[in-house]
Design a protein around this motif. Structure first.
Motif, PDB file in Angstrom:
ATOM      1  N   LEU A 223       0.833  -1.202   0.000  1.00  0.00           N
ATOM      2  CA  LEU A 223       0.000   0.000   0.000  1.00  0.00           C
ATOM      3  C   LEU A 223       0.865   1.249   0.000  1.00  0.00           C
ATOM      4  CD1 LEU A 223      -2.975   0.905   0.141  1.00  0.00           C
ATOM      5  CD2 LEU A 223      -2.710   1.036   2.619  1.00  0.00           C
ATOM      6  N   LEU A 224       1.933   1.253   0.796  1.00  0.00           N
ATOM      7  CA  LEU A 224       2.829   2.397   0.874  1.00  0.00           C
ATOM      8  C   LEU A 224       3.571   2.602  -0.448  1.00  0.00           C
ATOM      9  CD1 LEU A 224       4.311   4.626   2.465  1.00  0.00           C
ATOM     10  CD2 LEU A 224       5.899   2.866   3.262  1.00  0.00           C
ATOM     11  N   ASP A 225       4.165   1.531  -0.971  1.00  0.00           N
ATOM     12  CA  ASP A 225       4.990   1.665  -2.172  1.00  0.00           C
ATOM     13  C   ASP A 225       4.177   2.034  -3.403  1.00  0.00           C
ATOM     14  OD1 ASP A 225       7.331   1.084  -0.800  1.00  0.00           O
ATOM     15  OD2 ASP A 225       7.164  -1.071  -1.147  1.00  0.00           O
ATOM     16  N   PHE A 226       3.087   1.292  -3.634  1.00  0.00           N
ATOM     17  CA  PHE A 226       2.318   1.501  -4.856  1.00  0.00           C
ATOM     18  C   PHE A 226       1.217   2.553  -4.708  1.00  0.00           C
ATOM     19  CE2 PHE A 226       4.051  -2.784  -5.601  1.00  0.00           C
ATOM     20  CZ  PHE A 226       4.569  -2.604  -6.873  1.00  0.00           C
ATOM     21  N   GLY A 227       0.674   2.696  -3.508  1.00  0.00           N
ATOM     22  CA  GLY A 227      -0.429   3.630  -3.326  1.00  0.00           C
ATOM     23  C   GLY A 227       0.001   5.050  -3.023  1.00  0.00           C
ATOM     24  N   VAL A 228       1.114   5.208  -2.285  1.00  0.00           N
ATOM     25  CA  VAL A 228       1.537   6.535  -1.840  1.00  0.00           C
ATOM     26  C   VAL A 228       2.802   7.015  -2.561  1.00  0.00           C
ATOM     27  CG1 VAL A 228       2.209   7.947   0.150  1.00  0.00           C
ATOM     28  CG2 VAL A 228       0.525   6.116   0.436  1.00  0.00           C
ATOM     29  N   ILE A 229       3.848   6.189  -2.581  1.00  0.00           N
ATOM     30  CA  ILE A 229       5.140   6.643  -3.108  1.00  0.00           C
ATOM     31  C   ILE A 229       5.180   6.646  -4.629  1.00  0.00           C
ATOM     32  CG2 ILE A 229       7.619   6.189  -3.142  1.00  0.00           C
ATOM     33  CD1 ILE A 229       7.412   5.032  -0.363  1.00  0.00           C
ATOM     34  N   LEU A 230       4.711   5.573  -5.259  1.00  0.00           N
ATOM     35  CA  LEU A 230       4.831   5.440  -6.714  1.00  0.00           C
ATOM     36  C   LEU A 230       4.283   6.635  -7.491  1.00  0.00           C
ATOM     37  CD1 LEU A 230       5.782   3.494  -8.982  1.00  0.00           C
ATOM     38  CD2 LEU A 230       3.455   2.598  -9.031  1.00  0.00           C
ATOM     39  N   PRO A 231       3.074   7.156  -7.167  1.00  0.00           N
ATOM     40  CA  PRO A 231       2.579   8.301  -7.932  1.00  0.00           C
ATOM     41  C   PRO A 231       3.429   9.566  -7.763  1.00  0.00           C
ATOM     42  CG  PRO A 231       0.800   7.208  -6.729  1.00  0.00           C
ATOM     43  CD  PRO A 231       2.079   6.660  -6.193  1.00  0.00           C
ATOM     44  N   ARG A 232       4.303   9.601  -6.750  1.00  0.00           N
ATOM     45  CA  ARG A 232       5.108  10.786  -6.468  1.00  0.00           C
ATOM     46  C   ARG A 232       6.590  10.606  -6.834  1.00  0.00           C
ATOM     47  NH1 ARG A 232       0.966  10.374  -2.964  1.00  0.00           N
ATOM     48  NH2 ARG A 232       0.128  12.298  -2.047  1.00  0.00           N
ATOM     49  N   LEU A 233       6.936   9.456  -7.397  1.00  0.00           N
ATOM     50  CA  LEU A 233       8.349   9.111  -7.573  1.00  0.00           C
ATOM     51  C   LEU A 233       9.147  10.193  -8.275  1.00  0.00           C
ATOM     52  CD1 LEU A 233       8.666   5.318  -8.472  1.00  0.00           C
ATOM     53  CD2 LEU A 233       9.569   6.526  -6.481  1.00  0.00           C
ATOM     54  N   GLN A 234       8.656  10.657  -9.417  1.00  0.00           N
ATOM     55  CA  GLN A 234       9.432  11.631 -10.191  1.00  0.00           C
ATOM     56  C   GLN A 234       9.658  12.899  -9.381  1.00  0.00           C
ATOM     57  OE1 GLN A 234      10.486  10.606 -13.329  1.00  0.00           O
ATOM     58  NE2 GLN A 234      11.850  12.383 -13.324  1.00  0.00           N
ATOM     59  N   GLN A 235       8.629  13.391  -8.707  1.00  0.00           N
ATOM     60  CA  GLN A 235       8.768  14.589  -7.882  1.00  0.00           C
ATOM     61  C   GLN A 235       9.745  14.365  -6.732  1.00  0.00           C
ATOM     62  OE1 GLN A 235       4.273  15.048  -7.561  1.00  0.00           O
ATOM     63  NE2 GLN A 235       4.922  17.162  -7.319  1.00  0.00           N
ATOM     64  N   ILE A 236       9.674  13.193  -6.109  1.00  0.00           N
ATOM     65  CA  ILE A 236      10.552  12.889  -4.978  1.00  0.00           C
ATOM     66  C   ILE A 236      12.009  12.911  -5.415  1.00  0.00           C
ATOM     67  CG2 ILE A 236      11.258  11.056  -3.394  1.00  0.00           C
ATOM     68  CD1 ILE A 236       8.269  10.235  -3.282  1.00  0.00           C
ATOM     69  N   TYR A 237      12.307  12.284  -6.545  1.00  0.00           N
ATOM     70  CA  TYR A 237      13.693  12.218  -7.006  1.00  0.00           C
ATOM     71  C   TYR A 237      14.190  13.588  -7.460  1.00  0.00           C
ATOM     72  CZ  TYR A 237      14.446   7.210  -6.578  1.00  0.00           C
ATOM     73  OH  TYR A 237      14.656   5.943  -6.078  1.00  0.00           O
ATOM     74  N   GLU A 238      13.344  14.350  -8.125  1.00  0.00           N
ATOM     75  CA  GLU A 238      13.762  15.688  -8.559  1.00  0.00           C
ATOM     76  C   GLU A 238      14.015  16.589  -7.359  1.00  0.00           C
ATOM     77  OE1 GLU A 238      10.741  17.018 -11.242  1.00  0.00           O
ATOM     78  OE2 GLU A 238      11.266  15.546 -12.796  1.00  0.00           O
ATOM     79  N   TRP A 239      13.121  16.533  -6.384  1.00  0.00           N
ATOM     80  CA  TRP A 239      13.317  17.348  -5.177  1.00  0.00           C
ATOM     81  C   TRP A 239      14.575  16.904  -4.435  1.00  0.00           C
ATOM     82  CZ3 TRP A 239      13.776  16.174  -0.032  1.00  0.00           C
ATOM     83  CH2 TRP A 239      13.769  17.267   0.853  1.00  0.00           C
ATOM     84  N   SER A 240      14.777  15.608  -4.297  1.00  0.00           N
ATOM     85  CA  SER A 240      15.933  15.085  -3.568  1.00  0.00           C
ATOM     86  C   SER A 240      17.239  15.447  -4.256  1.00  0.00           C
ATOM     87  CB  SER A 240      15.825  13.567  -3.415  1.00  0.00           C
ATOM     88  OG  SER A 240      14.690  13.202  -2.673  1.00  0.00           O
ATOM     89  N   ALA A 241      17.262  15.379  -5.585  1.00  0.00           N
ATOM     90  CA  ALA A 241      18.476  15.741  -6.326  1.00  0.00           C
ATOM     91  C   ALA A 241      18.856  17.189  -6.046  1.00  0.00           C
ATOM     92  CB  ALA A 241      18.266  15.522  -7.821  1.00  0.00           C
TER      93      ALA A 241
END
Length: 291
Positions: A223-241
């Protein structure tokens, strides 16, 4: 600490002494949170998340020496060593040993040492983790497919937990007031996101297929990986970079598919399975619209 020794040399010495001693690595990590003079009460609570993750590494055996009946992982050992060395050098510099910080990630740990906050800890911790990932990609390529898959899962988990504290709007959208509490490394709730034993089996090396492990994943983790994190992946990586000043992190994702030591052509593993609960979660917690 040895007088006349530079901070970098002292850090190298400390890490070399425990390189083939997994329990020694854990003890060294713990000592770092006591600071150069053995007393750092504001820093100690932050060791909770770090120690939990490292104890899991010990359980899996990935930090074992490379030669023996059950050899460890060259990649996991190298990434762990980067975190240890950065922390040791920051401790040495805080203790007035000579020399300049050898990397930006050591500077992040120094900032945390001077002003310990949840955001400062996550920047230091993830800065070292990401540096280790990028520096040792070649070692990652030599691991099994399942191991490489879970390397990506671990990375996106730690990056996401950082956004809970430092970029809550990205992490949880309209539920952002709860995000800093959920991601605080001093609190047990952060363990929901960092409890790697819920994500990755306690064995090394992983020999079965990726799909066989996904089938066994616990409900909360899925639920965490596919329901919450996956839809935000691109934003998370761009922000983290940007936050970590690590542009190489953007080479680890391609249009929402994780690509660290993983081919973008095999992106199907990152697609969410059919599930009414997952669809409901994604509708209730949609990612923030880009501005």
């Amino acid at each position: 600490m040895t007088a006349g020794m530079t901070a970098g040399a002292w850090a190298d010495q400390q890490v070399a002494a425990v390189r083939d001693d997994p329990s020694g690595r854990l003890a060294l990590m713990q000592r770092c949170y006591y600071g150069p003079f053995g007393k750092a009460p504001r820093h100690l609570p932050y060791r909770r998340a770090a120690m939990s993750a490292m104890q899991w590494e010990l359980q899996r055996g990935v930090l074992q020496p490379l030669f023996g009946d059950r050899p460890g992982s060259p990649w996991w050992r190298a990434v762990n060593e980067r975190v240890l060395r950065d922390g040791c050098e920051a401790v040495a510099l805080s203790g007035d040993l000579s020399g300049a910080a050898s990397s930006r990630t050591v500077d992040y740990w120094l900032s945390f040492a001077q002003y310990p906050t949840a955001r400062a800890w996550w920047r230091a911790h993830n800065g070292s983790i990401v540096a280790g990932y990028l520096e040792h990609r070649e070692l990652a390529e030599a691991e099994t497919a399942a191991e490489r898959f879970f390397m990506n899962v671990v990375l996106c988990r730690v990056l996401y937990t950082h956004t809970l504290v430092a970029a809550p709007r990205i992490a949880l959208g309209w539920l952002r007031p709860l995000a800093p509490l959920l991601g605080d490394p001093r609190l047990g709730m952060a363990g929901i996101f960092l409890q790697l034993s819920r994500v990755l089996p306690d064995e090394y090396p992983l020999r079965d297929s990726v799909q066989s492990y996904l089938k066994d994943e616990l409900g909360l983790g899925r639920l965490l990986d596919f329901g919450v994190i996956l839809p935000r992946l691109q934003q998370i990586y761009e922000w983290s970079a940007y936050e970590l000043a690590a542009p190489g992190l953007l080479d680890c994702i391609e249009t929402g598919a994780l690509t660290y030591a993983w081919s973008a052509a095999d992106r199907s593993v990152w697609q969410a399975p059919e599930s009414s609960i997952l669809r409901l979660t994604q509708r209730l917690l949609p990612p923030e619209r880009r501005r």
